[in-house]
Design a protein around this motif. Structure first.
Motif: not given
Length: 333
Positions: A74-78, A93-100, A119-128, A130-135
């Protein structure tokens, strides 16, 4: 394991084929291919080159993507939101706007399969941050691994889309659906997809199904795990095994040197509509052998791409070929 899509008459009427390659799916599936040993003939040279380019500082910047895109499982749907993005930047941008709730659900599912870094726990919380790092990781990876080859990716996509349209016109929806991949079988009213992750029955409930041809998808089709999101089937397209070498053949002027002459210009013009070799010979008034030779020269010059499905062979223009034919005002995608 088999996925069974139960399609009504209304569902069949709403099936569409994507109009452009999906950069998010190509990011994810190329990451799978980068970390795999499969398809060495088709992707081996690309894989070796990417491992060299994605080193040092660049590797550190794409590191957040690595645990999210395992080569199997599995890879995350988001990471692959609904298509329609106007390029990679919009898709990211759509990835970074994924609902929490989706971030949390997808990462919980991934964590049940493999251990994730803290660090993925921050991603799961929608931590900005962490999201920017992913973007940033997705942006760097797309620029290094995909942008230099996007013309080739788009050309193969266009060839596949033209072929699907022809199959639909010649044989209807039955022929279209049964042409997608050996793992996909249409047995009205059920579309079966073998090699799925589980036995599953799905109804669309009036939502349109999108078929997404993919350059880096390999062997078997793929879909989102959560069919409650945008319904789509991503399937592999055919490849020219020399595609990676063809991106290194020099500048366009050198590659176009083989195009001098009225006959070849007429062939290029005829191919603009998407033709088989037989149709090309008839339209230009030359033998099939001559049509095949001209098409081969145009393909070697990077102006034409050929898609084959069984006995069906169709020639279509690449973005470069379309730009040459339509003049300097045509934009190459």
């Amino acid at each position: 394991m088999v996925l069974r899509l139960h399609l009504t008459t209304d569902d069949l009427a709403q099936i569409r084929v994507a109009t452009a390659p999906d950069p998010m799916w190509e990011i994810l599936l190329s990451l799978h291919m980068l970390r795999s040993r499969a398809a060495s003939v088709t992707f081996g040279a690309w894989r070796r080159a990417m491992r060299g380019r994605l080193a040092g500082a660049e590797r550190a910047r794409i590191e957040p993507l690595v645990p999210l895109a395992p080569p199997v499982g599995y890879s995350p749907d988001f990471l692959t939101p609904s298509p329609g993005a106007a390029g990679a930047a919009d898709g990211i941008e759509r990835v970074l706007a994924t609902p929490r709730r989706h971030l949390r659900a997808d990462l919980t599912r991934l964590a049940a399969q493999r251990r994730l870094p803290g660090w993925t726990s921050g991603l799961a919380r929608g931590d900005p941050p962490t999201l920017r790092r992913l973007g940033d990781a997705m942006t760097v990876y797309h620029r290094v691994a995909l942008t230099p080859h996007w013309e080739q990716i788009h050309a193969r996509f266009d060839a596949d889309r033209a072929l699907r349209g022809r199959l639909l016109l010649d044989g209807g929806i039955d022929r279209l659906l049964n042409s997608l991949n050996p793992a996909i079988r249409w047995r009205p009213p059920v579309l079966e997809m073998r090699h799925y992750r589980a036995d599953r029955d799905v109804t669309l409930g009036g939502r349109p199904l999108l078929l997404v041809p993919s350059f880096f998808c390999w062997e078997h089709p793929i879909s989102l795990f959560d069919w409650g999101r945008a319904p789509m089937l991503v399937y592999p397209i055919s490849h020219d095994v020399s595609w990676f070498d063809s991106t290194k053949r020099g500048d366009p002027e050198r590659r176009l040197s083989a195009l001098l002459g009225h006959s070849r210009a007429a062939v290029l013009d005829a191919i603009a509509a998407g033709v088989t070799t037989t149709e090309l010979a008839r339209r230009v008034g030359i033998s099939q052998a001559g049509a095949s030779q001209h098409a081969t020269a145009l393909r070697d010059a990077g102006l034409v791409v050929t898609a084959r499905l069984g006995k069906a062979v169709q020639h279509t223009l690449t973005p470069l070929g379309a730009a040459l034919l339509n003049g300097p005002n045509r934009t190459v995608a």
